[in-house]
Design a protein around this motif. Structure first.
Motif, PDB file in Angstrom:
ATOM      1  N   UNK A  26     -52.158 -49.074 -75.871  1.00 37.66           N
ATOM      2  CA  UNK A  26     -51.863 -47.720 -75.402  1.00 37.66           C
ATOM      3  C   UNK A  26     -50.352 -47.590 -75.287  1.00 37.66           C
ATOM      4  N   UNK A  27     -49.783 -46.590 -75.951  1.00 34.31           N
ATOM      5  CA  UNK A  27     -48.333 -46.391 -75.898  1.00 34.31           C
ATOM      6  C   UNK A  27     -47.968 -45.403 -74.800  1.00 34.31           C
ATOM      7  N   UNK A  28     -48.826 -44.432 -74.626  1.00 32.09           N
ATOM      8  CA  UNK A  28     -48.543 -43.427 -73.597  1.00 32.09           C
ATOM      9  C   UNK A  28     -49.853 -42.823 -73.133  1.00 32.09           C
ATOM     10  N   UNK A  29     -49.845 -42.384 -71.898  1.00 31.77           N
ATOM     11  CA  UNK A  29     -51.032 -41.717 -71.368  1.00 31.77           C
ATOM     12  C   UNK A  29     -50.567 -40.469 -70.637  1.00 31.77           C
ATOM     13  N   UNK A  30     -51.308 -39.410 -70.812  1.00 30.32           N
ATOM     14  CA  UNK A  30     -50.909 -38.141 -70.214  1.00 30.32           C
ATOM     15  C   UNK A  30     -51.980 -37.684 -69.223  1.00 30.32           C
ATOM     16  N   UNK A  31     -51.575 -37.470 -67.989  1.00 24.80           N
ATOM     17  CA  UNK A  31     -52.511 -37.050 -66.942  1.00 24.80           C
ATOM     18  C   UNK A  31     -52.214 -35.615 -66.521  1.00 24.80           C
ATOM     19  N   UNK A  32     -53.253 -34.949 -66.054  1.00 28.83           N
ATOM     20  CA  UNK A  32     -53.074 -33.629 -65.448  1.00 28.83           C
ATOM     21  C   UNK A  32     -53.432 -33.739 -63.975  1.00 28.83           C
ATOM     22  N   UNK A  33     -52.506 -33.391 -63.121  1.00 24.81           N
ATOM     23  CA  UNK A  33     -52.724 -33.569 -61.686  1.00 24.81           C
ATOM     24  C   UNK A  33     -52.359 -32.291 -60.938  1.00 24.81           C
ATOM     25  N   UNK A  34     -53.263 -31.847 -60.110  1.00 23.69           N
ATOM     26  CA  UNK A  34     -53.011 -30.667 -59.295  1.00 23.69           C
ATOM     27  C   UNK A  34     -52.425 -31.066 -57.947  1.00 23.69           C
ATOM     28  N   UNK A  35     -51.800 -30.136 -57.248  1.00 29.15           N
ATOM     29  CA  UNK A  35     -51.159 -30.468 -55.969  1.00 29.15           C
ATOM     30  C   UNK A  35     -52.154 -30.865 -54.876  1.00 29.15           C
ATOM     31  N   UNK A  36     -53.432 -30.513 -55.025  1.00 26.32           N
ATOM     32  CA  UNK A  36     -54.414 -30.866 -53.996  1.00 26.32           C
ATOM     33  C   UNK A  36     -55.168 -32.149 -54.334  1.00 26.32           C
ATOM     34  N   UNK A  37     -54.771 -32.833 -55.391  1.00 21.29           N
ATOM     35  CA  UNK A  37     -55.474 -34.058 -55.774  1.00 21.29           C
ATOM     36  C   UNK A  37     -55.140 -35.201 -54.816  1.00 21.29           C
ATOM     37  N   UNK A  65     -48.594 -34.055 -66.212  1.00 21.53           N
ATOM     38  CA  UNK A  65     -48.455 -32.598 -66.229  1.00 21.53           C
ATOM     39  C   UNK A  65     -48.889 -32.114 -64.858  1.00 21.53           C
ATOM     40  N   UNK A  66     -47.986 -31.499 -64.133  1.00 24.74           N
ATOM     41  CA  UNK A  66     -48.333 -31.011 -62.794  1.00 24.74           C
ATOM     42  C   UNK A  66     -48.915 -29.608 -62.912  1.00 24.74           C
ATOM     43  N   UNK A  67     -50.162 -29.477 -62.516  1.00 23.13           N
ATOM     44  CA  UNK A  67     -50.832 -28.189 -62.619  1.00 23.13           C
ATOM     45  C   UNK A  67     -50.548 -27.360 -61.370  1.00 23.13           C
ATOM     46  N   UNK A 101     -58.082 -23.523 -57.854  1.00 25.79           N
ATOM     47  CA  UNK A 101     -57.698 -24.604 -58.760  1.00 25.79           C
ATOM     48  C   UNK A 101     -56.536 -25.361 -58.183  1.00 25.79           C
ATOM     49  N   UNK A 102     -56.452 -26.639 -58.501  1.00 23.15           N
ATOM     50  CA  UNK A 102     -55.333 -27.424 -57.992  1.00 23.15           C
ATOM     51  C   UNK A 102     -55.739 -28.807 -57.538  1.00 23.15           C
ATOM     52  N   UNK A 103     -57.054 -29.115 -57.613  1.00 21.11           N
ATOM     53  CA  UNK A 103     -57.461 -30.465 -57.213  1.00 21.11           C
ATOM     54  C   UNK A 103     -57.773 -31.336 -58.445  1.00 21.11           C
ATOM     55  N   UNK A 104     -57.241 -30.940 -59.592  1.00 21.81           N
ATOM     56  CA  UNK A 104     -57.512 -31.683 -60.825  1.00 21.81           C
ATOM     57  C   UNK A 104     -56.860 -33.069 -60.776  1.00 21.81           C
TER      58      UNK A 104
ATOM     59  N   UNK B  70     -44.628 -40.300 -83.856  1.00 25.29           N
ATOM     60  CA  UNK B  70     -46.081 -40.376 -83.745  1.00 25.29           C
ATOM     61  C   UNK B  70     -46.732 -40.894 -85.027  1.00 25.29           C
ATOM     62  N   UNK B  71     -45.920 -41.222 -86.022  1.00 24.99           N
ATOM     63  CA  UNK B  71     -46.490 -41.522 -87.324  1.00 24.99           C
ATOM     64  C   UNK B  71     -47.380 -42.757 -87.305  1.00 24.99           C
ATOM     65  N   UNK B  72     -47.024 -43.779 -86.541  1.00 27.68           N
ATOM     66  CA  UNK B  72     -47.805 -45.001 -86.546  1.00 27.68           C
ATOM     67  C   UNK B  72     -48.992 -44.943 -85.581  1.00 27.68           C
ATOM     68  N   UNK B  73     -48.845 -44.172 -84.559  1.00 23.11           N
ATOM     69  CA  UNK B  73     -49.892 -44.175 -83.543  1.00 23.11           C
ATOM     70  C   UNK B  73     -50.724 -42.915 -83.680  1.00 23.11           C
ATOM     71  N   UNK B  74     -51.688 -42.745 -82.811  1.00 25.54           N
ATOM     72  CA  UNK B  74     -52.494 -41.533 -82.870  1.00 25.54           C
ATOM     73  C   UNK B  74     -52.755 -41.035 -81.455  1.00 25.54           C
ATOM     74  N   UNK B  75     -53.071 -39.780 -81.371  1.00 25.52           N
ATOM     75  CA  UNK B  75     -53.378 -39.205 -80.074  1.00 25.52           C
ATOM     76  C   UNK B  75     -54.887 -39.177 -79.897  1.00 25.52           C
ATOM     77  N   UNK B  76     -55.340 -39.569 -78.742  1.00 26.24           N
ATOM     78  CA  UNK B  76     -56.769 -39.539 -78.452  1.00 26.24           C
ATOM     79  C   UNK B  76     -56.977 -38.569 -77.303  1.00 26.24           C
ATOM     80  N   UNK B  77     -57.803 -37.559 -77.510  1.00 28.79           N
ATOM     81  CA  UNK B  77     -58.096 -36.605 -76.441  1.00 28.79           C
ATOM     82  C   UNK B  77     -59.152 -37.220 -75.524  1.00 28.79           C
ATOM     83  N   UNK B  78     -58.886 -37.256 -74.270  1.00 26.62           N
ATOM     84  CA  UNK B  78     -59.828 -37.873 -73.341  1.00 26.62           C
ATOM     85  C   UNK B  78     -60.482 -36.819 -72.457  1.00 26.62           C
ATOM     86  N   UNK B  79     -59.644 -36.010 -71.795  1.00 25.17           N
ATOM     87  CA  UNK B  79     -60.146 -34.954 -70.897  1.00 25.17           C
ATOM     88  C   UNK B  79     -61.193 -35.503 -69.927  1.00 25.17           C
TER      89      UNK B  79
END
Lengths: 113, 300
Positions: A26-37, A65-67, A101-104, B70-79
């Motif tokens: 994993x190179x990067x991870x993106x989270x969405x967080x609300x102020x009530x979380x 990402x701050x929601x 909304x805001x507890x994400x 981003x060329x070597x890696x990929x994005x994975x949607x998790x949600x």
């Protein structure tokens, strides 16, 4: 609160996804967080670095990402801007304000290899 | 499709240009913009993993992103909700409670509010009518479970070690060793903490927040998440009110401001004042919860 155990849940989810989607890093991870979380972002970043050590997310970037906090004032029948759960409506002063909304607290996506 | 800008590819000819090349316009913050072409002839597979019927499509294989870096890696949607795992465990517990007609309450408060004293009192008051089991959560020691066992109720102690709260998984394990009887009451005494336990569903019917009058009356707005998550607030140690400056009206007003639906009872586990109301609340909400369940008839 419990940022450490949130990071541990994150690692569990990442490992599950790694098996399902066949990636090794994993190179990067993106989270969405609300102020009530109830998540303190500084503590989260600190815990993330500690917890990811020795896992497939080691040295990865944590992006947040701050929601916004969304609320609906019933007397005004419109969305209003409040800062906390018990704030009064800034326009009419009523406490009949419903938080909508805001507890994400969720993972949006990951950049993987 | 490019997963970064959403542009399509392989769509015949656009403005007379090679379909395998496409144009990108970029706006830069310094005010100029420019467009450039670049080739786009990589192959990719289009496998989808269908997880159940929730219509989440996880892209498998390289996600043809052509953004820099981003060329070597990929994005994975998790949600995915980070607490989804806990919620699954909680749902399993709730299902078990529903099947066996067990009424479970999650008692939360700050340390020292008198949760265990209150519990021993209510168990003694209600044990002639109900089978009662208790899950005791504490960071360390088995002291509380021993105090509960002295009443004759069965208790399992969960020591969270480093943890600041009980989670659905711990309760699942505790239920395995307790195997509570059909139609019984289950009290879960959470770790003394007004912050973290608010975020973790255990599968209980209701959270009950306990606030002793020796604490500040502004606790509901200092720790709003917990009071928002609870359905009942117990103001305890009311026998001490004559010696304190605790403004009970103010406290109730603040609690209702955070959570207009919260029910508030005042009681003293020491003098017994108000304990009857708590027992009534338990019986009434349990009946409402178990309407149609055979174990309700058996205990009615």
């Amino acid at each position: 609160m419990h940022e450490m155990s949130i990071c541990e849940s994150l690692i569990q989810i990442i490992e599950g996804e790694a098996a399902a989607q066949k990636f090794k890093q994993v190179l990067a991870i993106c989270l969405e967080i609300g102020p009530l979380a109830g998540v303190e972002l500084e503590a989260l970043h600190f815990s993330y670095d500690v917890v990811t050590r020795g896992t497939l997310a080691e040295k990865s970037r944590l992006e947040v990402i701050e929601l916004p906090l969304n609320a609906w004032c019933m007397p005004c029948s419109k969305n209003v801007d409040v800062k906390q759960r018990f704030d009064a409506c800034p326009d009419c002063g009523s406490y009949q304000v419903q938080i909508t909304g805001g507890d994400e607290l969720r993972i949006k996506n990951m950049e993987v290899n | 499709m490019c997963t970064v800008c959403g542009c399509g590819e392989g769509q015949t000819v656009i403005d007379g240009k090679d379909p395998k090349k496409h144009t990108h316009s970029h706006d830069h913050s310094d005010g100029h913009d420019h467009s450039h072409e670049h080739p786009h002839d990589h192959d990719h597979s289009h496998d989808h993993i269908h997880e159940g019927h929730d219509h989440l499509h996880y892209g498998n294989g390289p996600a043809h992103a052509h953004a820099p870096g981003l060329s070597q890696s990929r994005m994975v949607q998790i949600e995915t909700d980070i607490l989804a795992k806990n919620n699954e465990y909680a749902a399993t517990n709730r299902h078990l409670f529903q099947q066996k007609g067990i009424f479970a309450l999650n008692l939360v408060s700050s340390p020292g509010s008198g949760k265990t004293t209150l519990l021993t009192r209510i168990i003694n008051d209600m044990k002639s009518e109900f089978q009662i089991n208790v899950v005791e959560g504490d960071q360390q020691t088995e002291n509380d479970a021993q105090r509960i066992r002295a009443t004759g109720a069965r208790a399992v102690q969960v020591n969270t070690g480093k943890g600041c709260h009980l989670d659905g998984h711990m309760i699942g394990h505790a239920l395995e060793s307790l195997s509570p009887e059909e139609g019984s009451l289950l009290f879960i005494e959470n770790v003394g903490n007004l912050v973290c336990p608010a975020g973790f569903d255990l599968g209980e019917a209701h959270k009950v927040v306990i606030l002793s009058v020796t604490e500040g009356e502004d606790k509901p707005i200092k720790y709003p998440d917990m009071f928002y998550a609870s359905d009942l607030m117990l103001l305890t140690k009311t026998d001490l009110l004559p010696y304190l400056d605790f403004d009970i009206e103010k406290c109730m007003e603040l609690a209702l401001r955070v959570n207009p639906k919260i029910k508030i009872l005042q009681l003293s586990a020491k003098s017994g004042e108000g304990m009857e109301s708590f027992a009534q609340w338990i019986k009434a909400t349990r009946s409402a919860q178990l309407v149609g369940h055979p174990s309700l008839k058996a205990s009615a």
